[in-house]
Design a protein around this motif. Structure first.
Motif: not given
Length: 187
Positions: A95, A98-99, A101-103, A105-106
């Motif tokens: 998790r 995942g967070e 990579f989310k950060t 990408r943004l």
């Protein structure tokens, strides 16, 4: 507690010599073995020893206990608790990745947008006032600001994720480890 050893059959052995089963678990956790957290010192010891083992061999955790403690302990409960604990740690690290990579990408989208605007503004200042030192300062400043804006996504996608992926792989190996209880006479 002992150092890890590698068995000839290609199994990395982590041996723990304990006086009581309770040394393995978090004493502030009121849950029975099945749902208990490992004690921080036990987790650190197991993880540190696992890091010393080659990454391509399975892990065996051998817990040496006095005979009287061994009679009270259920090998299945302790083994499943240790495996479940490291399985949950692997999920938490997944998790976390995942967070990350989310950060990433943004921040990449925001950084590229800022870089594009900065390059455009720098180009415009450079075209309008070619020989003016102020325009050169502004052009260079916008270029630097644009590159700083993509610093964070660059750091995430180049450097931040590999240690997290390695930790996730280690926790997976530990969640698949064989756990053995071994009795010895009480001393």
């Amino acid at each position: 507690m002992r150092a890890p050893s590698t068995e000839p059959a290609g199994v990395g052995r982590i041996e723990m010599k304990l006086r009581k089963v309770s040394q393995l678990f978090n004493t502030l956790d009121p849950s029975p073995f099945r749902e208990s957290d490992l004690a921080l010192q036990a987790e650190d010891y197991i993880v540190d020893r696992a890091l010393e083992l080659p990454s391509n061999i399975p892990i065996e955790i051998v817990i040496h206990l006095p005979s009287d403690e061994l009679l009270q302990a259920s090998e299945f409960d302790i083994a499943s608790t240790i495996k479940d604990y490291f399985g949950l740690r692997r999920q938490a690290v997944s998790r976390e990745m995942g967070e990350l990579f989310k950060t990433g990408r943004l921040s990449l989208v925001v950084g590229l947008a800022i870089l594009s605007v900065c390059l455009l503004l720098g180009w415009l200042f450079g075209q309008r006032m070619r020989e003016d030192p102020l325009s050169q300062i502004l052009t260079e400043s916008f270029l630097i600001l644009g590159w700083v804006a993509i610093w964070k996504p660059s750091e995430i996608f180049l450097y931040a994720w590999p240690p997290i992926a390695a930790r996730r792989k280690l926790f997976l190996r530990l969640s698949e480890a064989t756990v053995v209880l071994d009795g010895k006479p009480a001393t």
